[in-house]
Each structure stands twice: as structure tokens, then as C-alpha cells.
Design a protein around this motif. Structure first.
Motif, PDB file in Angstrom:
ATOM      1  N   SER A 108       0.816  -1.209   0.000  1.00 53.23           N
ATOM      2  CA  SER A 108       0.000   0.000   0.000  1.00 53.23           C
ATOM      3  C   SER A 108       0.852   1.262   0.000  1.00 53.23           C
ATOM      4  O   SER A 108       0.477   2.278  -0.596  1.00 53.23           O
ATOM      5  N   ASN A 109       2.017   1.243   0.636  1.00 52.98           N
ATOM      6  CA  ASN A 109       2.858   2.439   0.726  1.00 52.98           C
ATOM      7  C   ASN A 109       3.649   2.707  -0.557  1.00 52.98           C
ATOM      8  O   ASN A 109       4.131   3.815  -0.762  1.00 52.98           O
ATOM      9  N   GLU A 110       3.793   1.696  -1.392  1.00 52.20           N
ATOM     10  CA  GLU A 110       4.598   1.864  -2.605  1.00 52.20           C
ATOM     11  C   GLU A 110       3.801   2.417  -3.787  1.00 52.20           C
ATOM     12  O   GLU A 110       4.393   2.844  -4.774  1.00 52.20           O
ATOM     13  N   VAL A 111       2.483   2.413  -3.700  1.00 46.20           N
ATOM     14  CA  VAL A 111       1.668   2.763  -4.866  1.00 46.20           C
ATOM     15  C   VAL A 111       1.924   4.191  -5.312  1.00 46.20           C
ATOM     16  O   VAL A 111       2.137   4.469  -6.499  1.00 46.20           O
ATOM     17  N   PHE A 112       1.902   5.139  -4.372  1.00 44.35           N
ATOM     18  CA  PHE A 112       2.069   6.550  -4.718  1.00 44.35           C
ATOM     19  C   PHE A 112       3.409   7.086  -4.221  1.00 44.35           C
ATOM     20  O   PHE A 112       3.501   8.220  -3.747  1.00 44.35           O
ATOM     21  N   SER A 113       4.428   6.276  -4.336  1.00 45.42           N
ATOM     22  CA  SER A 113       5.749   6.711  -3.917  1.00 45.42           C
ATOM     23  C   SER A 113       6.284   7.771  -4.875  1.00 45.42           C
ATOM     24  O   SER A 113       5.954   7.804  -6.065  1.00 45.42           O
ATOM     25  N   VAL A 114       7.097   8.678  -4.347  1.00 45.92           N
ATOM     26  CA  VAL A 114       7.718   9.744  -5.135  1.00 45.92           C
ATOM     27  C   VAL A 114       9.231   9.618  -4.976  1.00 45.92           C
ATOM     28  O   VAL A 114       9.744   9.626  -3.849  1.00 45.92           O
ATOM     29  N   PRO A 115       9.967   9.514  -6.108  1.00 40.40           N
ATOM     30  CA  PRO A 115       9.492   9.450  -7.496  1.00 40.40           C
ATOM     31  C   PRO A 115       8.756   8.138  -7.789  1.00 40.40           C
ATOM     32  O   PRO A 115       8.796   7.209  -6.990  1.00 40.40           O
ATOM     33  N   VAL A 116       8.117   8.095  -8.932  1.00 38.06           N
ATOM     34  CA  VAL A 116       7.300   6.928  -9.286  1.00 38.06           C
ATOM     35  C   VAL A 116       8.183   5.700  -9.403  1.00 38.06           C
ATOM     36  O   VAL A 116       9.222   5.715 -10.069  1.00 38.06           O
ATOM     37  N   GLN A 117       7.769   4.653  -8.746  1.00 34.32           N
ATOM     38  CA  GLN A 117       8.480   3.383  -8.784  1.00 34.32           C
ATOM     39  C   GLN A 117       7.625   2.394  -9.572  1.00 34.32           C
ATOM     40  O   GLN A 117       6.574   1.953  -9.121  1.00 34.32           O
ATOM     41  N   GLY A 170     -16.540   1.416  -3.067  1.00 34.19           N
ATOM     42  CA  GLY A 170     -16.542   1.361  -1.615  1.00 34.19           C
ATOM     43  C   GLY A 170     -15.152   1.371  -1.015  1.00 34.19           C
ATOM     44  O   GLY A 170     -14.971   1.769   0.144  1.00 34.19           O
ATOM     45  N   PHE A 171     -14.160   0.957  -1.800  1.00 37.55           N
ATOM     46  CA  PHE A 171     -12.797   0.971  -1.299  1.00 37.55           C
ATOM     47  C   PHE A 171     -12.228   2.381  -1.223  1.00 37.55           C
ATOM     48  O   PHE A 171     -11.206   2.610  -0.574  1.00 37.55           O
ATOM     49  N   VAL A 172     -12.849   3.330  -1.877  1.00 40.18           N
ATOM     50  CA  VAL A 172     -12.340   4.696  -1.879  1.00 40.18           C
ATOM     51  C   VAL A 172     -13.235   5.589  -1.031  1.00 40.18           C
ATOM     52  O   VAL A 172     -13.215   6.808  -1.126  1.00 40.18           O
ATOM     53  N   SER A 173     -14.049   4.984  -0.175  1.00 40.14           N
ATOM     54  CA  SER A 173     -14.961   5.773   0.651  1.00 40.14           C
ATOM     55  C   SER A 173     -14.204   6.668   1.622  1.00 40.14           C
ATOM     56  O   SER A 173     -14.667   7.759   1.966  1.00 40.14           O
ATOM     57  N   ASN A 174     -13.032   6.212   2.060  1.00 38.30           N
ATOM     58  CA  ASN A 174     -12.207   7.012   2.977  1.00 38.30           C
ATOM     59  C   ASN A 174     -10.850   7.216   2.331  1.00 38.30           C
ATOM     60  O   ASN A 174     -10.084   6.275   2.157  1.00 38.30           O
ATOM     61  N   LEU A 175     -10.567   8.443   1.960  1.00 36.13           N
ATOM     62  CA  LEU A 175      -9.350   8.728   1.212  1.00 36.13           C
ATOM     63  C   LEU A 175      -8.085   8.393   1.987  1.00 36.13           C
ATOM     64  O   LEU A 175      -7.072   8.027   1.405  1.00 36.13           O
ATOM     65  N   TYR A 176      -8.132   8.491   3.336  1.00 34.45           N
ATOM     66  CA  TYR A 176      -6.921   8.282   4.138  1.00 34.45           C
ATOM     67  C   TYR A 176      -6.824   6.877   4.691  1.00 34.45           C
ATOM     68  O   TYR A 176      -5.885   6.558   5.413  1.00 34.45           O
ATOM     69  N   ASP A 177      -7.782   6.035   4.361  1.00 33.62           N
ATOM     70  CA  ASP A 177      -7.743   4.670   4.886  1.00 33.62           C
ATOM     71  C   ASP A 177      -8.034   3.672   3.776  1.00 33.62           C
ATOM     72  O   ASP A 177      -8.733   2.682   3.968  1.00 33.62           O
ATOM     73  N   THR A 178      -7.538   3.965   2.606  1.00 30.72           N
ATOM     74  CA  THR A 178      -7.810   3.120   1.448  1.00 30.72           C
ATOM     75  C   THR A 178      -6.545   2.387   1.044  1.00 30.72           C
ATOM     76  O   THR A 178      -5.487   2.996   0.882  1.00 30.72           O
ATOM     77  N   ASN A 179      -6.674   1.083   0.882  1.00 29.01           N
ATOM     78  CA  ASN A 179      -5.567   0.277   0.381  1.00 29.01           C
ATOM     79  C   ASN A 179      -5.661   0.257  -1.145  1.00 29.01           C
ATOM     80  O   ASN A 179      -6.381  -0.548  -1.726  1.00 29.01           O
ATOM     81  N   TYR A 180      -4.941   1.178  -1.781  1.00 30.82           N
ATOM     82  CA  TYR A 180      -5.038   1.302  -3.225  1.00 30.82           C
ATOM     83  C   TYR A 180      -4.435   0.105  -3.950  1.00 30.82           C
ATOM     84  O   TYR A 180      -4.762  -0.143  -5.112  1.00 30.82           O
ATOM     85  N   ALA A 181      -3.545  -0.610  -3.315  1.00 35.85           N
ATOM     86  CA  ALA A 181      -3.013  -1.818  -3.940  1.00 35.85           C
ATOM     87  C   ALA A 181      -4.131  -2.850  -4.128  1.00 35.85           C
ATOM     88  O   ALA A 181      -4.239  -3.483  -5.184  1.00 35.85           O
ATOM     89  N   LEU A 182      -4.985  -2.996  -3.100  1.00 38.73           N
ATOM     90  CA  LEU A 182      -6.137  -3.890  -3.246  1.00 38.73           C
ATOM     91  C   LEU A 182      -7.119  -3.369  -4.290  1.00 38.73           C
ATOM     92  O   LEU A 182      -7.707  -4.144  -5.058  1.00 38.73           O
ATOM     93  N   LEU A 183      -7.302  -2.059  -4.297  1.00 30.61           N
ATOM     94  CA  LEU A 183      -8.207  -1.463  -5.280  1.00 30.61           C
ATOM     95  C   LEU A 183      -7.726  -1.741  -6.693  1.00 30.61           C
ATOM     96  O   LEU A 183      -8.520  -2.120  -7.572  1.00 30.61           O
ATOM     97  N   PHE A 184      -6.421  -1.586  -6.937  1.00 29.85           N
ATOM     98  CA  PHE A 184      -5.897  -1.845  -8.275  1.00 29.85           C
ATOM     99  C   PHE A 184      -5.959  -3.326  -8.628  1.00 29.85           C
ATOM    100  O   PHE A 184      -6.115  -3.687  -9.801  1.00 29.85           O
TER     101      PHE A 184
END
Length: 317
Positions: A79-88, A271-285
Motif C-alpha cells: 500500500s505504501n509503494e503505490v504513490f511513492s515519489v518518485p514513481v516506482q 466502496g474501497f475509496v470511501s475514505n481517502l486516508y484509509d484506502t488500500n489502493y493496492a487492493l483497489l488496483f
């Protein structure tokens, strides 16, 4: 007289060309040059233009596929690597567990079942009604046919947002709101399918229908036994477009489907994006990648017919 004709036939059958004549014919055949094969000669300007076109198509394809590739690769990240800067682009550790968790932590199976049911039923009804109505507009003669066709096709230009409120009130009064039937009734008929099939029907020679009528076939039988088998490319194109649009539809299910057990895959993943600060975007993707797989498979299977149907629907034979 009969014996003379018989003797003449025997003479003709036994006749053999002289060897000199045969040699002359053989020599003439060998000396006859083969017709030249037409080859396209590229001038330097046309060659440069073609190379530039290929380069442009490659750049366009890369730009189109880049977000998809990033989504698929992000589904294997933490989850922490999805929006890493720079893009990985590549994950440090491939997290295959994301695809297991999306099934265990969500109602993915129910969402896919509902979406697949709607896509299959709506696609079948649109292909059935569109091809049948298109046959009437293309082959039947009745007063006001062209005006009616223009009015019907003109509904394509009317945005759905302009009449979705009265449509919602109508379906609510029919007691089909918050059911899958609401989506089916909304999309069972489509003007685009009628337009596409009518254009293709007009490329089929009218003589086939006339011959079928002389043989005693009804208009229903002509449509079913002649027009449909000859319209496989157009039917495949309409099937693919309708299936993709229904599978990816978000606004319609959002308005009419309030029961979580009726949600489609788009509403479920939302439903996975209902809370912007508690979303596991890796699962969403991971869920988004799963939702794209059926569309990719269907497009790859029907790509040949899709291209052929779109290319020939605007031609008249």
C-alpha cells in the motif's frame, strides 16, 4: 444418318494434334510472359510519411497502455509503494497476496456475478431488438419510415442526464427501482445498435430477400435465416460494444441499485475509496485489474469481426 454422326464423333475423339503443332503450342506457352504483379512504388516523401505515421501510432499506443500497465504493476505493490515519489514502476516485493485479499475482504464474487448477468442480458436484448428493428428500417416500406428513423437515431445526441430524473420517476412508479430489472429496461433498446445494423443490412443485396419471398419465406424467416447469418461482423461489433458499455456502466447502477447485494463491480470497488486516508489502493488496483480481464478477453476474441463490422457498416453494395 445416326451411324454417320457416331463415326464423326469417333473421329473427333481419336483425333490427335500433330507433334509439330503440340511443340509450337508448348513453345508459345513458355514464351508468353506472366502478367506483372502490381507493386506499390514508394516515393521518398511517401516513405517518410509512412514512417512518421508508424512512429505516431507507436507513441499513441504507449500513451494509451501506460496507465493500464501502471495499474497492473501497482496491484502487486504494498500500500505504501503505490504513490511513492518518485514513481516506482516495479514493486520491490511482489505482493501476490493482494489478489487473495480482494476476494476475502470484499464481496467481489457477488459484484462480478451481478455485472456479468446485466452485461449478458442487456447485450442479448440490444442485439435482438437492434437487429430486428434495423431490418424493418432497411427492408420494409411504410409511410414515414425515414422520418421515424431520423427521430429514433436523433436520440443518440440527447444526453442521458437531461431525462434521467423523469426516467427514474417512471421506473420507481413501476416498482422496479432497486432491482436489476431497472438497468435491463434502461438499456434493452439502443438507437446506436439500430443504426449500425441498418447500415450493414443495406450492404446485403436486395435480390436475396426477393428470391426468399418468391420461395415463400416470411419477413421473420428472411431476417432469421438470411440477414442474421450474413451479418456476423456487425453483430459481433454490436455485441462487443454493448457488453463493454454495460460492464463499465457506473452512473446507472449508482442511481438505481441501493442494495449492496445488487451492486456491480464498479459500485463495489467504489466502496474501497470511501475514505481517502484509509484506502488500500493496492487492493483497489487488484480489483480493477480483475474487472478488466473479461473485457480484454472478449475484445481479443472478437477483434477481427469488430474491425470488419465497423469498416463495412458504412458501405453500400
Amino acid at each position: 444418318m445416326a451411324e454417320q454422326i457416331k463415326d464423326a464423333d469417333l473421329l473427333v475423339a481419336d483425333y490427335t494434334a500433330p507433334s509439330s503443332a503440340r511443340r509450337g503450342l508448348r513453345k508459345l506457352a513458355e514464351e508468353t510472359p506472366e502478367p506483372p504483379v502490381a507493386t506499390e512504388k514508394l516515393t521518398p516523401g511517401r516513405r517518410v510519411a509512412r514512417i512518421a505515421m508508424y512512429i505516431g501510432l507507436i507513441i499513441f499506443a504507449i500513451g494509451l497502455l501506460t496507465p493500464f500497465v501502471w495499474m497492473v504493476l501497482s496491484s502487486f505493490k504494498s500500500s505504501n509503494e503505490v504513490f511513492s515519489v518518485p514513481v516506482q514502476w516495479l514493486p520491490e516485493t511482489w505482493v501476490w497476496q493482494n489478489y487473495v485479499d480482494i476476494w476475502s475482504e470484499s464481496n467481489m464474487l457477488v459484484w462480478i456475478r451481478n455485472t456479468l448477468f446485466l452485461a449478458v442480458v442487456v447485450t442479448f436484448l440490444q442485439v435482438l431488438t437492434g437487429s430486428f428493428a434495423a431490418y424493418g428500417f432497411a427492408r420494409m416500406r411504410f409511410r414515414g419510415r425515414d422520418v421515424l428513423f431520423l427521430l429514433y437515431v436523433g436520440t443518440i445526441a440527447v444526453p442521458w442526464q437531461s431525462y434521467m430524473i423523469p426516467q427514474f420517476i417512471l421506473l420507481s412508479n413501476l416498482k422496479v427501482s432497486n432491482t436489476l430489472w431497472a438497468i435491463i429496461l434502461l438499456q434493452a433498446f439502443g438507437a446506436f445498435g439500430v443504426f449500425l445494423m441498418k447500415q450493414f443490412y443495406e450492404t446485403i443485396p436486395e435480390e436475396l430477400s426477393e428470391a426468399a419471398r418468391l420461395d415463400g419465406l416470411s419477413e421473420y424467416a428472411i431476417w432469421r435465416k438470411i440477414m442474421l447469418p450474413l451479418s456476423i461482423p456487425a453483430l459481433a461489433s454490436l455485441t462487443l460494444l454493448t457488453f463493454v458499455n454495460t460492464w463499465n456502466d457506473y452512473l446507472g447502477p449508482l442511481i438505481y441499485l441501493r442494495d449492496p447485494n445488487l451492486w456491480t463491480i464498479q459500485l463495489g470497488l467504489k466502496g474501497f475509496v470511501s475514505n481517502l486516508y484509509d484506502t488500500n489502493y493496492a487492493l483497489l488496483f487488484a480489483g480493477l485489474t480483475i474487472s478488466v480481464i473479461p473485457i480484454a478477453i472478449i475484445f481479443l476474441l472478437g477483434q477481427k469481426y469488430f474491425v470488419e463490422g465497423i469498416a463495412t457498416s458504412g458501405l453500400k453494395g
